[in-house]
Design a protein around this motif. Structure first.
Motif, PDB file in Angstrom:
ATOM      1  N   ILE A  39       0.619   4.006  -2.978  1.00 27.50           N
ATOM      2  CA  ILE A  39       0.251   5.389  -2.649  1.00 27.50           C
ATOM      3  C   ILE A  39       1.366   6.338  -3.057  1.00 27.50           C
ATOM      4  N   SER A  40       2.607   5.960  -2.811  1.00 30.44           N
ATOM      5  CA  SER A  40       3.742   6.799  -3.219  1.00 30.44           C
ATOM      6  C   SER A  40       3.779   6.977  -4.729  1.00 30.44           C
ATOM      7  N   THR A  54       0.529   1.159 -10.797  1.00 29.20           N
ATOM      8  CA  THR A  54      -0.093   0.833  -9.511  1.00 29.20           C
ATOM      9  C   THR A  54       0.006  -0.658  -9.232  1.00 29.20           C
ATOM     10  N   LEU A  87       1.225   6.768  -6.849  1.00 29.29           N
ATOM     11  CA  LEU A  87       0.105   7.612  -7.270  1.00 29.29           C
ATOM     12  C   LEU A  87       0.346   9.085  -6.928  1.00 29.29           C
ATOM     13  N   LEU A  88       0.910   9.353  -5.761  1.00 26.24           N
ATOM     14  CA  LEU A  88       1.205  10.742  -5.392  1.00 26.24           C
ATOM     15  C   LEU A  88       2.271  11.341  -6.309  1.00 26.24           C
ATOM     16  N   SER A 110       3.573  -1.457  -8.407  1.00 31.85           N
ATOM     17  CA  SER A 110       3.893  -0.972  -7.064  1.00 31.85           C
ATOM     18  C   SER A 110       3.369  -1.923  -6.007  1.00 31.85           C
ATOM     19  N   ALA A 147       0.835  -1.208   0.000  1.00 30.96           N
ATOM     20  CA  ALA A 147       0.000   0.000   0.000  1.00 30.96           C
ATOM     21  C   ALA A 147       0.865   1.252   0.000  1.00 30.96           C
ATOM     22  N   PHE A 148       1.949   1.247   0.764  1.00 28.86           N
ATOM     23  CA  PHE A 148       2.856   2.391   0.798  1.00 28.86           C
ATOM     24  C   PHE A 148       3.451   2.664  -0.585  1.00 28.86           C
TER      25      PHE A 148
END
Length: 101
Positions: free
Chosen positions: A35-36, A75, A38-39, A78, A31-32
């Motif tokens: 999210i990284s 995604t 996507l950001l 990741s 998840a980290f």
């Protein structure tokens, strides 16, 4: 006297060896990483001249830029890479902690 004995037993119980949940740590790192990713892609869309998205394009297979295909593929990668790293780290930590901890 009884209070001292119960305190000593409580101290012994708290020194038990720590262990990581392999599944929980794998999902956390996956998840980290997602999210990284996507950001960073959002930041790359907002400020493409900064070039902060280029490392993702270099290290992830098949990414071409800021299209939906690249966003989805990045995604998924990741999640896969983060999950793999989390599982391996947790397994290695638990192994070495049992041996040397």
């Amino acid at each position: 006297m009884a209070h001292v004995t119960s305190q000593a037993r409580r101290d012994i119980q708290t020194t038990a060896s720590a262990s990581l949940s392999v599944a929980a740590f794998g999902m956390t790192l996956a998840a980290f990483a997602a999210i990284s990713f996507l950001l960073c892609m959002l930041l790359g869309m907002a400020a493409p001249d900064w070039g902060l998205h280029r490392p993702w394009l270099q290290f992830y297979l098949g990414l071409t830029g800021f299209d939906l295909r690249s966003l989805g593929l990045g995604t998924v990668q990741s999640l896969a890479f983060g999950g793999y790293a989390g599982v391996m780290i947790a397994l290695l930590f638990n192994f070495f902690n049992r041996r040397f901890g």
